[in-house]
Write a protein that holds these residues in place. Structure first.
Motif, short mmCIF file in Angstrom:
data_model
loop_
_atom_site.label_atom_id
_atom_site.label_comp_id
_atom_site.label_asym_id
_atom_site.label_seq_id
_atom_site.Cartn_x
_atom_site.Cartn_y
_atom_site.Cartn_z
N VAL A 40 91.89 -75.82 58.83
CA VAL A 40 92.03 -74.76 59.82
C VAL A 40 91.04 -73.65 59.48
N ARG A 41 90.57 -72.97 60.52
CA ARG A 41 89.61 -71.88 60.33
C ARG A 41 89.75 -70.90 61.47
N ASP A 42 89.57 -69.62 61.16
CA ASP A 42 89.69 -68.62 62.23
C ASP A 42 88.50 -68.73 63.18
N THR A 43 88.77 -68.36 64.42
CA THR A 43 87.74 -68.43 65.45
C THR A 43 87.05 -67.08 65.66
N GLY A 44 87.61 -66.04 65.10
CA GLY A 44 87.09 -64.69 65.31
C GLY A 44 87.71 -64.01 66.52
N SER A 87 100.20 -73.45 64.06
CA SER A 87 100.11 -73.91 65.45
C SER A 87 100.22 -72.74 66.42
N ASP A 88 101.01 -71.71 66.06
CA ASP A 88 101.06 -70.49 66.88
C ASP A 88 99.67 -69.87 66.99
N LEU A 89 98.97 -69.82 65.85
CA LEU A 89 97.64 -69.21 65.81
C LEU A 89 96.61 -70.06 66.56
N VAL A 90 96.77 -71.37 66.53
CA VAL A 90 95.89 -72.24 67.32
C VAL A 90 96.17 -72.03 68.81
N ALA A 94 93.35 -68.04 67.95
CA ALA A 94 92.86 -67.38 66.75
C ALA A 94 92.37 -68.37 65.69
N LEU A 95 92.85 -69.62 65.76
CA LEU A 95 92.44 -70.65 64.80
C LEU A 95 91.95 -71.88 65.52
N THR A 96 91.12 -72.61 64.83
CA THR A 96 90.71 -73.93 65.29
C THR A 96 91.07 -74.91 64.18
N THR A 97 91.28 -76.15 64.53
CA THR A 97 91.67 -77.14 63.54
C THR A 97 90.90 -78.42 63.76
N LYS A 98 90.76 -79.16 62.68
CA LYS A 98 90.18 -80.50 62.78
C LYS A 98 90.89 -81.39 61.78
N PRO A 99 91.00 -82.67 62.12
CA PRO A 99 91.69 -83.58 61.20
C PRO A 99 90.88 -83.74 59.91
#
Length: 123
Positions: A40-44, A87-90, A94-99
């Motif tokens: 997970v990483r913030d999107t800014g 998942s709330d942040l996604v 605010a967040l992006t995720t990748k497997p």
């Protein structure tokens, strides 16, 4: 007669004063599929709506790519609660995720021991 440990609780000795599932409003399932090794990483982007202090702490940890397991360890929360917060942040952008990307067999004993060793050093 007072039992051992009946004295006043001071600072960290008190432990968590809020039950973990209170943090996720009783929710036990994230809205997206997250693996413990998912990155997970913030999107800014600024999250819309109210987020609790744990959401803000999680977002702060995600300035660079980090695994769900690492976020849970830093927040000292169960993985299930951490997945709901992330998942709330996604969901709010605010967040992006990748497997996780497996360059090795994910059940390789040496890999699992290295992960365990890293977690022990963090705690």
């Amino acid at each position: 007669m007072a039992a051992a440990g009946d004295g006043p609780w001071l600072d960290d000795a008190a432990g968590r004063l809020v039950r973990p599932f209170t943090i996720s409003n009783g929710r036990t399932r994230p809205t997206i599929a997250l693996d413990l090794m998912s990155q997970v990483r913030d999107t800014g982007a600024t999250p819309l709506g109210y987020l609790g202090p744990e959401h803000a702490q999680a977002l702060d940890l995600c300035r660079s790519p980090v695994s769900v397991a690492e976020v849970a360890a830093h927040l000292k929360l169960p993985a299930a609660v951490t997945k709901v917060l992330l998942s709330d942040l996604v969901d709010c952008g605010a967040l992006t995720t990748k497997p996780p990307e497996f360059h090795h067999n994910p059940t390789d004993r040496a890999l699992l021991e290295a992960v365990l060793d890293g977690l022990r050093r963090q705690l």
